[in-house]
Design a protein around this motif. Structure first.
Motif, PDB file in Angstrom:
ATOM      1  N   GLN A   1     -84.279  68.550 -52.534  1.00 35.69           N
ATOM      2  CA  GLN A   1     -84.219  69.847 -51.852  1.00 35.69           C
ATOM      3  C   GLN A   1     -85.631  70.249 -51.453  1.00 35.69           C
ATOM      4  OE1 GLN A   1     -82.292  72.922 -54.160  1.00 35.69           O
ATOM      5  NE2 GLN A   1     -82.935  74.578 -52.795  1.00 35.69           N
ATOM      6  N   GLY A   2     -85.801  70.694 -50.213  1.00 30.25           N
ATOM      7  CA  GLY A   2     -87.129  71.124 -49.796  1.00 30.25           C
ATOM      8  C   GLY A   2     -87.254  71.223 -48.298  1.00 30.25           C
ATOM      9  N   TYR A   3     -88.440  71.652 -47.845  1.00 32.97           N
ATOM     10  CA  TYR A   3     -88.675  71.860 -46.420  1.00 32.97           C
ATOM     11  C   TYR A   3     -88.624  70.551 -45.617  1.00 32.97           C
ATOM     12  CZ  TYR A   3     -90.218  76.647 -47.414  1.00 32.97           C
ATOM     13  OH  TYR A   3     -90.270  77.963 -47.784  1.00 32.97           O
ATOM     14  N   TYR A   4     -88.785  69.417 -46.292  1.00 27.92           N
ATOM     15  CA  TYR A   4     -88.709  68.131 -45.580  1.00 27.92           C
ATOM     16  C   TYR A   4     -87.348  67.974 -44.917  1.00 27.92           C
ATOM     17  CZ  TYR A   4     -88.704  63.045 -44.896  1.00 27.92           C
ATOM     18  OH  TYR A   4     -88.621  61.778 -44.361  1.00 27.92           O
ATOM     19  N   PHE A   5     -86.332  68.568 -45.555  1.00 27.04           N
ATOM     20  CA  PHE A   5     -84.982  68.485 -45.003  1.00 27.04           C
ATOM     21  C   PHE A   5     -84.631  69.739 -44.208  1.00 27.04           C
ATOM     22  CE2 PHE A   5     -85.105  66.062 -48.960  1.00 27.04           C
ATOM     23  CZ  PHE A   5     -84.806  64.798 -48.484  1.00 27.04           C
ATOM     24  N   SER A   6     -84.866  70.908 -44.785  1.00 29.19           N
ATOM     25  CA  SER A   6     -84.534  72.148 -44.086  1.00 29.19           C
ATOM     26  C   SER A   6     -85.076  73.328 -44.867  1.00 29.19           C
ATOM     27  CB  SER A   6     -83.024  72.302 -43.940  1.00 29.19           C
ATOM     28  OG  SER A   6     -82.706  73.584 -43.419  1.00 29.19           O
ATOM     29  N   ARG A   7     -85.585  74.287 -44.144  1.00 29.44           N
ATOM     30  CA  ARG A   7     -85.904  75.576 -44.761  1.00 29.44           C
ATOM     31  C   ARG A   7     -84.593  76.332 -45.002  1.00 29.44           C
ATOM     32  NH1 ARG A   7     -91.161  77.500 -44.346  1.00 29.44           N
ATOM     33  NH2 ARG A   7     -92.616  76.047 -43.323  1.00 29.44           N
ATOM     34  N   PRO A   8     -84.600  77.372 -45.838  1.00 31.02           N
ATOM     35  CA  PRO A   8     -83.406  78.217 -45.935  1.00 31.02           C
ATOM     36  C   PRO A   8     -83.093  78.831 -44.577  1.00 31.02           C
ATOM     37  CG  PRO A   8     -84.901  78.662 -47.753  1.00 31.02           C
ATOM     38  CD  PRO A   8     -85.664  77.806 -46.797  1.00 31.02           C
ATOM     39  N   VAL A   9     -81.831  78.771 -44.184  1.00 33.42           N
ATOM     40  CA  VAL A   9     -81.436  79.289 -42.869  1.00 33.42           C
ATOM     41  C   VAL A   9     -80.217  80.186 -43.029  1.00 33.42           C
ATOM     42  CG1 VAL A   9     -82.369  77.321 -41.584  1.00 33.42           C
ATOM     43  CG2 VAL A   9     -80.012  77.236 -42.457  1.00 33.42           C
ATOM     44  N   ALA A  10     -79.946  80.972 -41.993  1.00 33.47           N
ATOM     45  CA  ALA A  10     -78.792  81.873 -42.025  1.00 33.47           C
ATOM     46  C   ALA A  10     -77.495  81.070 -42.071  1.00 33.47           C
ATOM     47  CB  ALA A  10     -78.821  82.781 -40.799  1.00 33.47           C
ATOM     48  N   ALA A  11     -76.407  81.732 -42.403  1.00 29.72           N
ATOM     49  CA  ALA A  11     -75.121  81.053 -42.596  1.00 29.72           C
ATOM     50  C   ALA A  11     -74.677  80.312 -41.337  1.00 29.72           C
ATOM     51  CB  ALA A  11     -74.067  82.064 -43.021  1.00 29.72           C
ATOM     52  N   ALA A  12     -74.866  80.921 -40.161  1.00 25.68           N
ATOM     53  CA  ALA A  12     -74.425  80.280 -38.913  1.00 25.68           C
ATOM     54  C   ALA A  12     -75.191  78.990 -38.670  1.00 25.68           C
ATOM     55  CB  ALA A  12     -74.604  81.244 -37.751  1.00 25.68           C
ATOM     56  N   ALA A  13     -76.522  79.020 -38.904  1.00 22.99           N
ATOM     57  CA  ALA A  13     -77.323  77.802 -38.711  1.00 22.99           C
ATOM     58  C   ALA A  13     -76.948  76.740 -39.719  1.00 22.99           C
ATOM     59  CB  ALA A  13     -78.804  78.146 -38.814  1.00 22.99           C
ATOM     60  N   MET A  14     -76.682  77.149 -40.951  1.00 20.01           N
ATOM     61  CA  MET A  14     -76.276  76.164 -41.959  1.00 20.01           C
ATOM     62  C   MET A  14     -74.926  75.561 -41.609  1.00 20.01           C
ATOM     63  SD  MET A  14     -76.666  74.347 -44.582  1.00 20.01           S
ATOM     64  CE  MET A  14     -78.330  74.952 -44.915  1.00 20.01           C
ATOM     65  N   GLU A  15     -74.037  76.353 -41.026  1.00 19.81           N
ATOM     66  CA  GLU A  15     -72.739  75.814 -40.620  1.00 19.81           C
ATOM     67  C   GLU A  15     -72.924  74.745 -39.553  1.00 19.81           C
ATOM     68  OE1 GLU A  15     -68.748  77.442 -38.403  1.00 19.81           O
ATOM     69  OE2 GLU A  15     -69.596  78.654 -40.023  1.00 19.81           O
ATOM     70  N   ASN A  16     -73.800  74.983 -38.579  1.00 17.98           N
ATOM     71  CA  ASN A  16     -74.072  73.965 -37.555  1.00 17.98           C
ATOM     72  C   ASN A  16     -74.613  72.689 -38.187  1.00 17.98           C
ATOM     73  OD1 ASN A  16     -73.238  75.475 -35.319  1.00 17.98           O
ATOM     74  ND2 ASN A  16     -75.232  76.502 -35.156  1.00 17.98           N
ATOM     75  N   LEU A  17     -75.491  72.862 -39.189  1.00 15.35           N
ATOM     76  CA  LEU A  17     -76.048  71.682 -39.855  1.00 15.35           C
ATOM     77  C   LEU A  17     -74.959  70.924 -40.603  1.00 15.35           C
ATOM     78  CD1 LEU A  17     -78.568  70.031 -40.547  1.00 15.35           C
ATOM     79  CD2 LEU A  17     -78.966  71.578 -42.467  1.00 15.35           C
ATOM     80  N   LEU A  18     -74.081  71.665 -41.276  1.00 15.92           N
ATOM     81  CA  LEU A  18     -72.993  71.036 -42.020  1.00 15.92           C
ATOM     82  C   LEU A  18     -72.014  70.338 -41.083  1.00 15.92           C
ATOM     83  CD1 LEU A  18     -72.269  73.852 -44.644  1.00 15.92           C
ATOM     84  CD2 LEU A  18     -73.360  71.661 -45.093  1.00 15.92           C
ATOM     85  N   LEU A  19     -71.879  70.843 -39.848  1.00 17.93           N
ATOM     86  CA  LEU A  19     -70.974  70.232 -38.877  1.00 17.93           C
ATOM     87  C   LEU A  19     -71.651  69.103 -38.084  1.00 17.93           C
ATOM     88  CD1 LEU A  19     -69.181  73.428 -37.548  1.00 17.93           C
ATOM     89  CD2 LEU A  19     -68.220  71.654 -39.029  1.00 17.93           C
ATOM     90  N   GLY A  20     -72.920  68.835 -38.404  1.00 18.20           N
ATOM     91  CA  GLY A  20     -73.601  67.700 -37.778  1.00 18.20           C
ATOM     92  C   GLY A  20     -74.428  68.031 -36.580  1.00 18.20           C
ATOM     93  N   ASP A  21     -74.554  69.304 -36.224  1.00 20.03           N
ATOM     94  CA  ASP A  21     -75.326  69.689 -35.041  1.00 20.03           C
ATOM     95  C   ASP A  21     -76.681  70.229 -35.505  1.00 20.03           C
ATOM     96  OD1 ASP A  21     -76.343  70.487 -32.659  1.00 20.03           O
ATOM     97  OD2 ASP A  21     -74.566  71.602 -32.023  1.00 20.03           O
ATOM     98  N   ALA A  22     -77.583  69.324 -35.874  1.00 16.84           N
ATOM     99  CA  ALA A  22     -78.886  69.734 -36.387  1.00 16.84           C
ATOM    100  C   ALA A  22     -79.682  70.470 -35.325  1.00 16.84           C
ATOM    101  CB  ALA A  22     -79.661  68.516 -36.876  1.00 16.84           C
ATOM    102  N   GLY A  23     -79.493  70.098 -34.067  1.00 21.32           N
ATOM    103  CA  GLY A  23     -80.225  70.758 -32.993  1.00 21.32           C
ATOM    104  C   GLY A  23     -79.888  72.225 -32.912  1.00 21.32           C
TER     105      GLY A  23
END
Length: 703
Positions: free
Chosen positions: A657-679
């Motif tokens: 866990q750390g900034y190398y992978f992702s900073r803490p983000v809002a729920a909507a941004a995390m949902e996009n990441l979980l759905l595979g849309d990192a962009g």
């Protein structure tokens, strides 16, 4: 001597020689004359007129009467006063008395004086004139003056005593005590006389000199005239209020003193401070206001009990008192807060800071329980008179601010007030007001940071981290508002709102085909709430969340707590199936036995250890080995570089866990990441790491 029926009669009176020689002449007088043996309570001799006044058949019959039997205590005291006055200065008095021969009242004007009996004892010679013509009111008032406990006295304008009723005579320190000598403090007599001259009457409560010592009397005085001489006089009535004054003093003392330590309390502080200021101004000295708060005192009460806590407070009070000098004051404000008012003369202005250093040394107290030892230390804030203010309340506030700076700086130290502290405090108060509104308006939100499993190369869990979305300041980080929340008692509300929103968001993701675990930080104060476990269960049931998909993160310092409420809450959430993780592991005191007792599921290695690689590689490897031995999931926090990620994976960490992978983000941004849309999530995943694709379910099991 025997009576006619053979019983023993009264002892034969020791008659004065003068009576024996002149008894016949006395019988010829129309005035009633008799001698009263004060000690025996009997008439020893009487002329014919006296026998008539007493309704006696004969002298022998009168001598046989025991007059003590029906004598009131007031009359008995008065007779003893007479006897003393006869002996001391051959006094004589004229008063109106009422005799009750055979139960019939007989008012008489009686002149009384002393006479020695044959055996040398002092008796009382009474010469009476019939006062049957007096008005009933006069007779009753005279009798009331004799029996009342109210002290009535008459004095001329120079204070010489003209008359005392029995109660006043018993109180006066001798029959010749004048009015000015009656007062302990001359100013009280002067104040009374000024009132009489200006208003013809006065009332006051004063300390007076009595036969029994110093007493408190309530006095009422008025200007009048002596009925004998017609000269201006002062009539004084007095009531003993000593017991009331002592009760008031005791109540005052209790109201202004702490019952546990015996120190003056917060109510006593203004008066103590004012007294020290008067002395300091005369000497050109300063006064240091040292605000003392005990670090870790709550842990003593929570883990060792309030008896231990009380013992610590009494010991602190004792040590503070030992450091106190003549022009100092020690005050207990309440709880674990104390105030030390220290005077520093112009010859030693550095005394205040030297004293603060001694406080740090003297108040570091080891506290021993049955199974553990705690260390209580002080945090001290200082404000000085007159540099930082002249008002006691203001100086306390500023010393309090400096004390909080000492706590924020690591505790067990002192700080001296400066203006920057006030500015920070004002900002803090403004932030606190905004925080209350933010909780009401729903501006405290969870941001989410992913945890990656290197084996599966995908997200297996997310950690919910509090963020304050301020309408004017933007995103406020936890470090800026969590301490305020803890200080003002809002931390439970903050923790609860993040927990509820995180669980609700996890369930919303699950409805969209995303199955991911969520971890939420929990504070000690939350765990100290008796209904914490029930609250968590209610949230899970309301949102429809499986307990296994929730993980509660506790700080490593919680392992030090042996709080029964905390232990019960942890046991209950474990029984629900909720996972337990230890956050920030490896930086503090770790009790491995407690870890095993708690049966934790996950240990998160503190970011400071990971970021210290490779310098502290041996320490981190040892921590990982300990965690592996306990068969728990291992999360490496603070991963910021590929080298850190590669090292952690190679040495057995299950999640990263750390900034190398992702900073803490809002729920909507995390949902996009979980759905595979990192962009769209605004996240640039590291090369070689595969995000989940499409809307498929993401594994929630830990690697």
């Amino acid at each position: 001597m025997q009576t006619a029926d053979g019983t023993a009669g009264p002892p034969r009176p020791a008659l004065p020689r003068q009576w024996r020689e002149q008894g016949g002449i006395l019988d010829r007088l129309t005035a009633a004359v008799w001698i009263f043996d004060i000690d025996q309570g009997r008439v020893t001799c009487a002329n014919a007129a006296a026998l008539e006044a007493w309704s006696a058949d004969s002298l022998a019959e009168l001598q046989s009467r025991d007059l003590k039997t029906d004598m009131s205590p007031a009359v008995a005291r008065r007779l003893r006063q007479y006897q003393g006055d006869f002996i001391s200065h051959d006094a004589a008095f004229t008063e109106i008395w009422t005799l009750y021969p055979r139960g019939v009242p007989r008012p008489l004007e009686v002149r009384i004086s002393g006479v020695l009996l044959e055996d040398g004892r002092m008796a009382m010679l009474c010469e009476a004139r019939d006062e049957a013509s007096l008005q009933p009111e006069a007779l009753r008032s005279a009798d009331a003056l004799l029996h009342t406990k109210l002290m009535i006295s008459l004095h001329d304008l120079n204070g010489r005593t003209l008359y005392c009723n029995p109660a006043a005579r018993a109180s006066f320190d001798g029959p010749q005590q004048d009015l000015p000598a009656r007062f302990v403090h001359r100013r009280d007599h002067e104040r009374m006389m000024q009132q009489i001259h200006s208003e013809a009457e006065a009332g006051l409560i004063a300390e007076v000199v009595c036969a029994a010592g110093r007493r408190w009397h309530e006095l009422t005085a008025r200007a009048c005239h002596d009925p004998v001489s017609g000269r201006p006089s002062i009539l004084v009535s007095e009531t003993d209020v000593t017991e009331l004054k002592e009760a008031e003093a005791l109540a005052q003392s209790r109201a202004h003193h702490d019952p546990l330590t015996g120190l003056p309390n917060r109510l006593a502080m203004p008066a103590r401070f004012a007294s020290l200021v008067r002395k300091a101004e005369q000497r050109g000295a300063q006064i240091g206001v040292l605000f003392i708060d005990l670090d870790q005192f709550k842990a003593v009460n929570d883990t060792l009990g309030h008896l231990h806590g009380d013992g610590v407070l009494m010991e602190v009070a004792r040590r503070l008192s030992e450091l106190r000098e003549e022009d100092d004051a020690v005050i207990r404000l309440g709880g674990d807060e104390f105030l030390f008012l220290a005077t520093a003369g112009p010859e030693a202005p550095e005394r205040v800071e030297r004293l603060a250093q001694r406080l740090l040394e003297r108040l570091a107290l080891p506290v021993h329980g049955e199974r553990r030892k705690l260390m209580v230390t002080p945090s001290v804030g200082i404000a000085c008179f007159p540099q930082h203010g002249t008002n006691a309340e203001l100086l306390m506030q500023r010393a309090d601010l400096a004390m909080y700076e000492a706590k924020a700086g690591g505790r067990n130290q002192y700080r001296v007030f400066d203006e920057t502290m006030r500015n920070r405090r004002e900002e803090e108060l403004e932030l606190l007001a905004d925080l209350r509104e933010a909780l009401r308006a729903g501006h405290i939100l969870p941001y989410f940071q992913p945890r990656f499993a290197p084996g599966a190369q995908r997200i297996v869990a997310v950690e919910a981290l509090a963020r304050w979305i301020h309408p004017e300041r933007g995103v406020i980080m936890p470090a800026d508002f969590i301490p305020i929340s803890e200080k003002c008692g809002l931390i439970n509300q903050v923790g609860l709102t993040i927990l509820e929103q995180a669980v609700r968001q996890r369930c919303a993701w699950e409805r969209r085909g995303i199955d991911v675990s969520v971890s939420v930080n929990v504070s000690l104060r939350q765990l100290c709430e008796p209904d914490f476990a029930a609250t968590v269960q209610r949230i899970l049931e309301t949102c429809g969340c499986a307990p296994a998909r929730l993980e509660l993160e506790l700080t490593e310092t919680l392992l030090l707590e042996e709080n029964l409420v905390v232990a019960r809450n942890l046991e209950k959430v474990r029984l629900l199936g909720i996972r337990i993780a230890i956050d920030d592991f490896g930086t503090g005191y770790s009790n491995l036995a407690r870890l095993n007792e708690m049966a934790v599921d996950c240990i998160k290695i503190d970011r400071s250890l990971i970021q210290g690689l490779p310098r502290n590689e041996e320490i981190v490897r040892l921590v990982i080995a300990m965690c592996s031995f306990m068969q728990v999931s291992i999360v490496a926090e603070g991963i910021e570089t590929p080298a850190m990620a590669e090292w952690a994976q190679r040495h057995g960490c299950h999640e990263l866990q750390g900034y190398y992978f992702s900073r803490p983000v809002a729920a909507a941004a995390m949902e996009n990441l979980l759905l595979g849309d990192a962009g769209r999530a605004g996240v640039a995943l590291p090369q070689g790491w595969r995000p989940p694709s499409g809307r498929g379910r993401i594994a929630a099991t830990q690697a």
